[in-house]
Design an enzyme around this catalytic site. Sequence first.
Site, PDB file in Angstrom:
ATOM      1  N   GLU A  38       0.833  -1.203   0.000  1.00  0.00           N
ATOM      2  CA  GLU A  38       0.000   0.000   0.000  1.00  0.00           C
ATOM      3  C   GLU A  38       0.868   1.254   0.000  1.00  0.00           C
ATOM      4  O   GLU A  38       1.862   1.325   0.720  1.00  0.00           O
ATOM      5  CB  GLU A  38      -0.875  -0.024   1.268  1.00  0.00           C
ATOM      6  N   HIS A  39       0.471   2.224  -0.802  1.00  0.00           N
ATOM      7  CA  HIS A  39       1.227   3.476  -0.957  1.00  0.00           C
ATOM      8  C   HIS A  39       2.662   3.196  -1.420  1.00  0.00           C
ATOM      9  O   HIS A  39       3.619   3.808  -0.949  1.00  0.00           O
ATOM     10  CB  HIS A  39       1.194   4.304   0.330  1.00  0.00           C
ATOM     11  N   ASP A  41       2.849   2.176  -5.045  1.00  0.00           N
ATOM     12  CA  ASP A  41       2.791   2.161  -6.523  1.00  0.00           C
ATOM     13  C   ASP A  41       3.392   3.420  -7.136  1.00  0.00           C
ATOM     14  O   ASP A  41       4.079   3.359  -8.156  1.00  0.00           O
ATOM     15  CB  ASP A  41       1.367   1.889  -7.048  1.00  0.00           C
ATOM     16  N   GLY A 127     -12.913   2.852  -1.429  1.00  0.00           N
ATOM     17  CA  GLY A 127     -11.545   2.384  -1.600  1.00  0.00           C
ATOM     18  C   GLY A 127     -11.479   1.077  -2.373  1.00  0.00           C
ATOM     19  O   GLY A 127     -10.487   0.357  -2.293  1.00  0.00           O
ATOM     20  N   SER A 129     -11.982   1.056  -5.730  1.00  0.00           N
ATOM     21  CA  SER A 129     -11.682   1.467  -7.108  1.00  0.00           C
ATOM     22  C   SER A 129     -12.901   1.521  -8.022  1.00  0.00           C
ATOM     23  O   SER A 129     -12.838   1.126  -9.188  1.00  0.00           O
ATOM     24  CB  SER A 129     -10.607   0.560  -7.727  1.00  0.00           C
ATOM     25  N   GLU A 163      -8.074   9.808 -14.397  1.00  0.00           N
ATOM     26  CA  GLU A 163      -8.379  10.069 -12.973  1.00  0.00           C
ATOM     27  C   GLU A 163      -7.709  11.376 -12.526  1.00  0.00           C
ATOM     28  O   GLU A 163      -8.315  12.189 -11.840  1.00  0.00           O
ATOM     29  CB  GLU A 163      -7.892   8.884 -12.130  1.00  0.00           C
ATOM     30  N   ASP A 175      -4.755   0.603  -9.271  1.00  0.00           N
ATOM     31  CA  ASP A 175      -6.181   0.279  -9.385  1.00  0.00           C
ATOM     32  C   ASP A 175      -6.539  -0.074 -10.821  1.00  0.00           C
ATOM     33  O   ASP A 175      -7.257  -1.036 -11.100  1.00  0.00           O
ATOM     34  CB  ASP A 175      -7.040   1.469  -8.934  1.00  0.00           C
TER      35      ASP A 175
HETATM   36  C1  GLA Z   1      -5.310   4.665  -4.068  1.00  0.00           C
HETATM   37  C2  GLA Z   1      -4.590   5.001  -5.374  1.00  0.00           C
HETATM   38  C3  GLA Z   1      -3.582   3.917  -5.738  1.00  0.00           C
HETATM   39  C4  GLA Z   1      -2.656   3.611  -4.574  1.00  0.00           C
HETATM   40  C5  GLA Z   1      -3.450   3.400  -3.283  1.00  0.00           C
HETATM   41  C6  GLA Z   1      -2.561   3.252  -2.080  1.00  0.00           C
HETATM   42  O1  GLA Z   1      -6.081   3.512  -4.241  1.00  0.00           O
HETATM   43  O2  GLA Z   1      -5.522   5.157  -6.411  1.00  0.00           O
HETATM   44  O3  GLA Z   1      -2.856   4.305  -6.879  1.00  0.00           O
HETATM   45  O4  GLA Z   1      -1.688   4.606  -4.416  1.00  0.00           O
HETATM   46  O5  GLA Z   1      -4.362   4.459  -3.039  1.00  0.00           O
HETATM   47  O6  GLA Z   1      -1.811   2.089  -2.157  1.00  0.00           O
END
Ligand code: GLA
Length: 374
Positions: A38-39, A41, A127, A129, A163, A175
């Site tokens: 997470e966080h 990408d 969250g 997507s 986006e 996502d």
């Molecule tokens: C959101 C963003 C992703 C990613 C996550 C955290 O979902 O759209 O690109 O950065 O947060 O992992």
Amino acid sequence: MTADRIAALRAAHGRDAVASPSALRFVRAPGRVNLIGEHTDYQDGFCLPIAIDLEVWCAWRPRTDDEIHLRSLDLDDSAHFTFDTAPAALEPAWARPAAGIAHVLHERGAHVGIDLAVSSTIPIGSGLSSSAAFEVACGMAIAAASGLDIAATQLAQAAQRAEHLATGVPCGVMDQMASVHGVAGHALLVDCRTLAVTPVALPAELTVVVVHCGVPRTLVGSAYADRRAATEAAASRLGIAALRDAIPEQVVDDPIARHVVAENRRTLMFVAALRRGRSAELGPLLLASHASLRDDFAVSTPALDALVDALVAAGALGARLTGAGFGGCVVALCPAADAARIVERATASYATTSGNEARAFFVRAVDGAGPFDP
Ligand code: GLA
């Protein structure tokens, strides 16, 4: 349910489409849940999302002009725009991601307008997507109408830019990559530097559960941009292209960078444990990821923390917040045979201690976006 949704999508195109069903074409695009990574990408790192059986469905047909007429069945609302419409200025705002992908694909040659009816089972703003799946589904329809040949990864990148244009949130590419590259029964190891995707089989004896904490996400746009900027500043202080290239010793004193570096490592360890069938190692990695997002990266909330605790106390192998954080959902891995009981116990105790009503989704890993024949 499925047949009803198809009928409703057809009906949204009017009587002539119902009378001649072959005039319509259908595409689907799944939402995603991220298992771990997470966080990472947007720092060229690793993540492990799965495309899930909560999806956006579209029925579309080409028009003879260059207008896009969009109908949302869920919102009972319509929007009209052209390829030249500035996505961020479009009203109603829910249609901006569609205008974003139209705008980006126009640069690649899309020019044929379409009528598009959309229906989604992805809860909005949780969250999972919903927005990426919406962009991918609309993008597939728009590209097909103009005969554009666009590879899955290119579509994911186009949807990511859409986006940015539509919402101003500088999201990474996870996502959209999950939505286009999903493989049934598998998680997807995404290398966000090379954009290589490696499917990793999920063990049949485990169930992936997504639980919404009952508190909507707040500040997600601005705080997300702040965290991303902090990671970029850390990388530039270290003189490296991205935190993917940092080693733990370089980031001991910087909690933001420390999270990213450790999370990349955890993601690769998680994949190794999956491949070796070592399910017992998965839970602790999920919990370490959550602790790092809470304490170092500071994107958790008391509700998410309480829900993770409740799931683990009820017997989940592990759980963690999933997606950007600041509210929304947690993901948990549970022994398949006990999953329903674990979730029932956890949500009951969470309701008592937090006063919030959690909502659970038992999700399956599905194939990525594509046309379908209903
Ligand atoms: C959101 C963003 C992703 C990613 C996550 C955290 O979902 O759209 O690109 O950065 O947060 O992992």
